[in-house]
Structures are given as structure tokens and as C-alpha cells.
Design a protein around this motif. Structure first.
Motif, PDB file in Angstrom:
ATOM      1  N   ASN A 259       0.814  -1.219   0.000  1.00  0.00           N
ATOM      2  CA  ASN A 259       0.000   0.000   0.000  1.00  0.00           C
ATOM      3  C   ASN A 259       0.847   1.268   0.000  1.00  0.00           C
ATOM      4  O   ASN A 259       0.488   2.263  -0.628  1.00  0.00           O
ATOM      5  CB  ASN A 259      -0.954   0.009   1.194  1.00  0.00           C
ATOM      6  CG  ASN A 259      -2.130  -0.913   0.992  1.00  0.00           C
ATOM      7  OD1 ASN A 259      -2.521  -1.210  -0.131  1.00  0.00           O
ATOM      8  ND2 ASN A 259      -2.703  -1.394   2.065  1.00  0.00           N
ATOM      9  N   PHE A 260       1.966   1.243   0.702  1.00  0.00           N
ATOM     10  CA  PHE A 260       2.804   2.438   0.780  1.00  0.00           C
ATOM     11  C   PHE A 260       3.748   2.582  -0.407  1.00  0.00           C
ATOM     12  O   PHE A 260       4.044   3.702  -0.827  1.00  0.00           O
ATOM     13  CB  PHE A 260       3.590   2.465   2.092  1.00  0.00           C
ATOM     14  CG  PHE A 260       2.728   2.749   3.286  1.00  0.00           C
ATOM     15  CD1 PHE A 260       1.992   3.922   3.389  1.00  0.00           C
ATOM     16  CD2 PHE A 260       2.630   1.827   4.317  1.00  0.00           C
ATOM     17  CE1 PHE A 260       1.184   4.179   4.493  1.00  0.00           C
ATOM     18  CE2 PHE A 260       1.829   2.074   5.422  1.00  0.00           C
ATOM     19  CZ  PHE A 260       1.109   3.256   5.513  1.00  0.00           C
TER      20      PHE A 260
ATOM     21  N   ASP B 194       3.294   1.137  -3.513  1.00  0.00           N
ATOM     22  CA  ASP B 194       2.570   1.133  -4.787  1.00  0.00           C
ATOM     23  C   ASP B 194       1.188   1.759  -4.595  1.00  0.00           C
ATOM     24  O   ASP B 194       0.180   1.204  -4.999  1.00  0.00           O
ATOM     25  CB  ASP B 194       2.453  -0.299  -5.324  1.00  0.00           C
ATOM     26  CG  ASP B 194       2.042  -0.321  -6.783  1.00  0.00           C
ATOM     27  OD1 ASP B 194       2.062   0.744  -7.438  1.00  0.00           O
ATOM     28  OD2 ASP B 194       1.681  -1.405  -7.269  1.00  0.00           O
ATOM     29  N   TYR B 195       1.179   2.915  -3.985  1.00  0.00           N
ATOM     30  CA  TYR B 195      -0.076   3.609  -3.696  1.00  0.00           C
ATOM     31  C   TYR B 195      -0.935   3.809  -4.945  1.00  0.00           C
ATOM     32  O   TYR B 195      -2.135   3.538  -4.908  1.00  0.00           O
ATOM     33  CB  TYR B 195       0.218   4.955  -3.013  1.00  0.00           C
ATOM     34  CG  TYR B 195      -1.005   5.705  -2.578  1.00  0.00           C
ATOM     35  CD1 TYR B 195      -1.515   5.549  -1.299  1.00  0.00           C
ATOM     36  CD2 TYR B 195      -1.667   6.576  -3.442  1.00  0.00           C
ATOM     37  CE1 TYR B 195      -2.646   6.234  -0.889  1.00  0.00           C
ATOM     38  CE2 TYR B 195      -2.793   7.266  -3.049  1.00  0.00           C
ATOM     39  CZ  TYR B 195      -3.286   7.106  -1.776  1.00  0.00           C
ATOM     40  OH  TYR B 195      -4.415   7.772  -1.368  1.00  0.00           O
TER      41      TYR B 195
ATOM     42  N   ASN C 299      -2.897   0.502  -6.084  1.00  0.00           N
ATOM     43  CA  ASN C 299      -3.940   0.114  -5.139  1.00  0.00           C
ATOM     44  C   ASN C 299      -5.048   1.164  -5.058  1.00  0.00           C
ATOM     45  O   ASN C 299      -6.220   0.826  -4.927  1.00  0.00           O
ATOM     46  CB  ASN C 299      -3.326  -0.144  -3.756  1.00  0.00           C
ATOM     47  CG  ASN C 299      -2.386  -1.327  -3.790  1.00  0.00           C
ATOM     48  OD1 ASN C 299      -2.715  -2.376  -4.315  1.00  0.00           O
ATOM     49  ND2 ASN C 299      -1.198  -1.156  -3.249  1.00  0.00           N
ATOM     50  N   TYR C 300      -4.674   2.430  -5.161  1.00  0.00           N
ATOM     51  CA  TYR C 300      -5.668   3.500  -5.187  1.00  0.00           C
ATOM     52  C   TYR C 300      -6.580   3.346  -6.401  1.00  0.00           C
ATOM     53  O   TYR C 300      -7.794   3.542  -6.309  1.00  0.00           O
ATOM     54  CB  TYR C 300      -4.982   4.872  -5.216  1.00  0.00           C
ATOM     55  CG  TYR C 300      -5.935   5.984  -5.558  1.00  0.00           C
ATOM     56  CD1 TYR C 300      -6.811   6.494  -4.599  1.00  0.00           C
ATOM     57  CD2 TYR C 300      -6.005   6.493  -6.851  1.00  0.00           C
ATOM     58  CE1 TYR C 300      -7.707   7.496  -4.925  1.00  0.00           C
ATOM     59  CE2 TYR C 300      -6.899   7.491  -7.183  1.00  0.00           C
ATOM     60  CZ  TYR C 300      -7.752   7.993  -6.223  1.00  0.00           C
ATOM     61  OH  TYR C 300      -8.652   8.967  -6.547  1.00  0.00           O
TER      62      TYR C 300
ATOM     63  N   HIS D 226      -9.510   8.940  -2.065  1.00  0.00           N
ATOM     64  CA  HIS D 226      -8.278   8.989  -1.266  1.00  0.00           C
ATOM     65  C   HIS D 226      -8.582   8.816   0.225  1.00  0.00           C
ATOM     66  O   HIS D 226      -7.877   8.076   0.918  1.00  0.00           O
ATOM     67  CB  HIS D 226      -7.525  10.300  -1.504  1.00  0.00           C
ATOM     68  CG  HIS D 226      -6.769  10.342  -2.777  1.00  0.00           C
ATOM     69  ND1 HIS D 226      -5.597   9.643  -2.987  1.00  0.00           N
ATOM     70  CD2 HIS D 226      -7.026  11.007  -3.945  1.00  0.00           C
ATOM     71  CE1 HIS D 226      -5.161   9.874  -4.212  1.00  0.00           C
ATOM     72  NE2 HIS D 226      -6.004  10.689  -4.814  1.00  0.00           N
TER      73      HIS D 226
ATOM     74  N   TYR E 265      -9.499   5.223   0.894  1.00  0.00           N
ATOM     75  CA  TYR E 265      -8.306   4.381   0.796  1.00  0.00           C
ATOM     76  C   TYR E 265      -7.423   4.566   2.030  1.00  0.00           C
ATOM     77  O   TYR E 265      -6.891   3.601   2.574  1.00  0.00           O
ATOM     78  CB  TYR E 265      -7.550   4.697  -0.495  1.00  0.00           C
ATOM     79  CG  TYR E 265      -6.364   3.802  -0.738  1.00  0.00           C
ATOM     80  CD1 TYR E 265      -6.393   2.449  -0.438  1.00  0.00           C
ATOM     81  CD2 TYR E 265      -5.195   4.315  -1.264  1.00  0.00           C
ATOM     82  CE1 TYR E 265      -5.294   1.627  -0.654  1.00  0.00           C
ATOM     83  CE2 TYR E 265      -4.089   3.506  -1.492  1.00  0.00           C
ATOM     84  CZ  TYR E 265      -4.150   2.165  -1.178  1.00  0.00           C
ATOM     85  OH  TYR E 265      -3.058   1.367  -1.387  1.00  0.00           O
ATOM     86  N   TRP E 266      -7.260   5.812   2.491  1.00  0.00           N
ATOM     87  CA  TRP E 266      -6.461   6.037   3.700  1.00  0.00           C
ATOM     88  C   TRP E 266      -7.137   5.442   4.936  1.00  0.00           C
ATOM     89  O   TRP E 266      -6.450   4.980   5.858  1.00  0.00           O
ATOM     90  CB  TRP E 266      -6.140   7.513   3.891  1.00  0.00           C
ATOM     91  CG  TRP E 266      -4.909   7.856   3.113  1.00  0.00           C
ATOM     92  CD1 TRP E 266      -4.837   8.553   1.943  1.00  0.00           C
ATOM     93  CD2 TRP E 266      -3.573   7.454   3.418  1.00  0.00           C
ATOM     94  NE1 TRP E 266      -3.533   8.614   1.505  1.00  0.00           N
ATOM     95  CE2 TRP E 266      -2.735   7.950   2.393  1.00  0.00           C
ATOM     96  CE3 TRP E 266      -2.993   6.727   4.453  1.00  0.00           C
ATOM     97  CZ2 TRP E 266      -1.363   7.732   2.379  1.00  0.00           C
ATOM     98  CZ3 TRP E 266      -1.623   6.514   4.442  1.00  0.00           C
ATOM     99  CH2 TRP E 266      -0.827   7.021   3.416  1.00  0.00           C
TER     100      TRP E 266
ATOM    101  N   ILE F 255      -6.143   1.832   4.711  1.00  0.00           N
ATOM    102  CA  ILE F 255      -4.739   1.688   5.100  1.00  0.00           C
ATOM    103  C   ILE F 255      -4.591   1.816   6.620  1.00  0.00           C
ATOM    104  O   ILE F 255      -3.865   1.036   7.250  1.00  0.00           O
ATOM    105  CB  ILE F 255      -3.850   2.717   4.367  1.00  0.00           C
ATOM    106  CG1 ILE F 255      -3.760   2.377   2.884  1.00  0.00           C
ATOM    107  CG2 ILE F 255      -2.457   2.775   4.992  1.00  0.00           C
ATOM    108  CD1 ILE F 255      -3.063   3.429   2.035  1.00  0.00           C
TER     109      ILE F 255
END
Length: 169
Positions: A32-33, A35-36, A39-40, A70, A73-74, A77
């Protein structure tokens, strides 16, 4: 000579299975970090419902705001960070208590259980229920997390049951 008992074997197996799910969480966070954007993109397509067969019929459900994409998604995460941290702390406590009493070992499970429950929320409630049932992601030939999430839940639920059972003697 030190003999491994069935009780110790059960305790070790529970701690080791928690280690496996913690490792999964770490890999998920790394992905996730690092390849944001990829995945986003998945999350954005699922929320926008732009690749579902019957997108027009259920288009009122779509979330099309990139800012909302966003933020959601956050949120995912953040939940994955919590799941991973709780599982890692739980794993540590389980290994630390392998040679303690059954009662102490059972009490050491609490962080692991919390981590697994957060994981169930992410991969079952968020992806399989909300993603598939509300946003119809299972109808998309390309942007579909349903089977992937099901495989994770198929590991987590039995692990949660096995971990919580007090079969150590």
C-alpha cells in the motif's frame, strides 16, 4: 532432556499462525505504501462503479469524488495498520507466554483477537459486503477484490476460532 508436550505444541502453533498473519499484514502495508497509485486505482474503480455490468442501474450508489476515494483508501490503510500492529503485538505476547500457565497464555491472546477482528472487518465487511454488495465490484471483470478478500477471510476466521478456543491444558 526437554520434551515438547502437546500443550506447548498447541501454544507454539497458535503463536506461529499469528506470526503468519502478521507477516501478511506487513506485506500488505508495504504494498500500500510503495505502490499507492495501483492500489488507489482499484479502490477508485470500485467506488466509482465505472466497470460494473449494471453500472447505470445502480449508479446512485457510486462515489465519484477523487477526494473521497483517497480518504476511503487512507481509512482502509489505517485499519490495515491497526490490524497489523495488533496482530504483531499479539504474536509477541503469545510467544512470550508459551511457557507460562494456561490462564496466562489465554489472557495473552487479547491483542491477537483484536487484530483478527479488525482484519475481519476490513476483508469481510468492507470488501466482501460493502464492496461486493453495495458497489457491485464482483460484476467488474478487472477491478474485483471479492475472491482475493474471501481467501484472506478463509484463513482469518478459522484462525480466530482456533486461537480463541481454550484447548491448552
Amino acid at each position: 532432556m526437554n520434551h515438547l508436550t502437546i500443550n506447548q505444541t498447541i501454544k507454539i502453533s497458535k503463536a506461529t499462525l499469528m506470526l503468519f498473519i502478521s507477516f501478511f499484514g506487513l506485506l500488505m502495508l508495504y504494498s500500500n505504501f510503495t505502490d499507492y497509485p495501483t492500489n488507489y486505482e482499484y479502490i477508485a474503480h470500485i467506488l466509482s462503479m465505472d466497470t460494473t455490468r449494471e453500472g447505470a442501474r445502480y449508479s446512485y450508489r457510486a462515489v465519484t469524488s477523487p477526494m473521497a476515494h483517497h480518504r476511503i483508501y487512507w481509512l482502509i490503510i489505517t485499519l490495515e495498520v491497526l490490524f497489523t500492529v495488533f496482530c504483531m503485538v499479539g504474536t509477541y505476547h503469545l510467544y512470550k507466554n508459551i511457557n507460562t500457565s494456561t490462564k496466562k497464555f489465554h489472557e495473552a491472546k487479547k491483542f491477537a483477537i483484536i487484530g483478527l477482528m479488525i482484519a475481519v472487518f476490513i476483508y469481510y465487511v468492507c470488501f466482501q459486503i460493502i464492496g461486493a454488495e453495495w458497489f457491485n465490484m464482483d460484476e467488474s471483470p478487472y477491478w474485483n477484490y471479492k475472491d482475493w478478500a474471501r481467501h484472506i477471510v478463509d484463513f482469518i476466521i478459522p484462525l480466530l476460532i482456533y486461537l480463541t478456543l481454550r484447548i491448552e491444558r
